[in-house]
Design an enzyme around this catalytic site. Structure first.
Site, short mmCIF file in Angstrom:
data_model
loop_
_atom_site.label_atom_id
_atom_site.label_comp_id
_atom_site.label_asym_id
_atom_site.label_seq_id
_atom_site.Cartn_x
_atom_site.Cartn_y
_atom_site.Cartn_z
N CYS A 1 14.66 -40.43 -15.31
CA CYS A 1 14.51 -39.68 -16.55
C CYS A 1 15.40 -38.45 -16.54
CB CYS A 1 13.04 -39.26 -16.72
SG CYS A 1 12.78 -38.25 -18.17
N CYS A 2 15.59 -37.88 -15.38
CA CYS A 2 16.22 -36.56 -15.23
C CYS A 2 17.73 -36.62 -15.50
CB CYS A 2 15.97 -36.05 -13.81
SG CYS A 2 16.88 -34.54 -13.42
N PRO A 3 18.22 -35.83 -16.47
CA PRO A 3 19.64 -35.87 -16.78
C PRO A 3 20.52 -35.33 -15.66
CG PRO A 3 18.57 -34.05 -17.95
CD PRO A 3 17.48 -34.84 -17.30
#
Ligand SMILES: N[C@@H](CCC(=O)N[C@@H](CS)C(=O)NCC(=O)O)C(=O)O
Length: 305
Positions: free
Chosen positions: A28-30
């Site tokens: 999820c983490c950009p």
């Protein structure tokens, strides 16, 4: 807050070695996504192990839940990422963040700052790669070609402040005035990027014919924009798909590219829309209900007329 572990590979204490370093990420983490993309683009799969940390608890932080990733850390068998931070530094009391680059030999954290991890991945392990994948041999196709270095750095810094971090400043604003200010700045920046991509020399990628570091760093925010930031971070003055034709074309080209320049789909294969939407719905809106739309998550390369 700046990251606390800032060592480099190669260095005396941390030389480049095969099967010594582990990259912990969440999809999820950009910020983690940057490192995942570069790991894939460079073909580092057999050199640096990639481990997914798939869940986050509001109090205790990231943990291995066994849902989409392993149920325990495959290296030490621990359940909480915090245990790795404490192994590296028993006094550590900062944020427990991904991405995290770990050294199995010294049993410590090399670095937990994504912008530095991608720099190491660009050329730090080139000696283990076939000659055509080494940055020094790629000329203008390098991820940071010499002649564009300062332009790329300038764009990256500005994109970080206004776009990558800009969506977070809007999404986590604690007053109406701060939210208004950050959202307006964010869309001014997107307008400027749209203009940039309409100029000759800035197509099909931000700096012309080849994918650079700047494309990778902008991509991870743009691919999350319509599906998460628009709704959950209230960045909803415009959508990429309806209001930014050049940015939209740029984004679709990166996502759908499965050719050799993306090592067979480094953007598409590492982008998991459902994971992103679910992840943001629990941090931002608070109740974990995931918005269904917009659908499709990404438009086709050729738009219907
Ligand atoms: N400066 C870091 C930021 C990483 C970061 O903020 N990661 C978030 C996930 S998107 C995180 O782990 N947050 C957990 C927390 O702050 O407790 C980088 O770019 O690597």
């Amino acid at each position: 807050m700046p990251s606390r572990f800032r060592n480099f590979i190669p260095s005396e204490h941390f030389p480049a070695e095969k099967d010594r370093y582990v990259l912990y990420v969440n999809y999820c983490c950009p910020w983690a996504h940057r490192t995942i993309i570069v790991h894939a683009l460079k073909g580092l799969e057999d050199i640096i192990q990639l481990v997914e940390v798939d869940a986050r608890d509001a109090t205790h932080g990231w943990f291995f839940s066994g849902q989409t990733g392993p149920a325990r850390d495959p290296i030490y068998g621990v359940r909480w990422m915090k245990e790795l931070y404490l192994k590296a530094d028993p006094q550590y009391n900062g944020r427990i963040t991904v991405p995290l680059l770990w050294d199995k030999k010294h049993e410590t954290i090399v670095n937990n700052e994504s912008s530095e991890i991608i720099k190491m991945f660009f050329d730090g392990f080139d000696q283990f790669l076939p000659p055509e994948r080494r940055e020094a041999n790629k000329g203008p196709a390098a991820f940071i070609p010499q002649h564009l270095r300062s332009e790329i750095d300038t764009l990256n810094a500005w994109v970080y402040d206004n776009v990558n971090n800009g969506v977070y400043k809007a999404g986590f604003a604690s007053s109406q005035a701060a939210y208004n200010e950050h959202v307006i700045r964010l869309f001014q920046a997107l307008d400027r990027l749209e203009d940039h991509l309409s100029e000759p020399g800035h197509q099909p990628y931000l700096f012309g014919a080849y994918i650079t570091e700047a494309d990778i760093r902008l991509y991870t925010t743009m691919i999350r924009f319509d599906i998460s930031y628009y709704t959950l971070f209230k960045c909803n003055l415009k959508m990429i798909r309806t209001d930014y034709p050049h940015l939209h074309a740029w984004l679709r080209r990166l996502y759908w590219n499965e050719g050799p320049e993306t090592a067979g789909g480094a953007f598409k294969n590492t982008t998991f829309f459902e994971v992103i939407k679910r992840g943001y719905s629990s941090v931002a809106a608070g109740n974990g209900i995931t918005p269904i739309g917009p659908l499709p998550h990404i438009m086709p390369l050729e738009l219907p007329r």
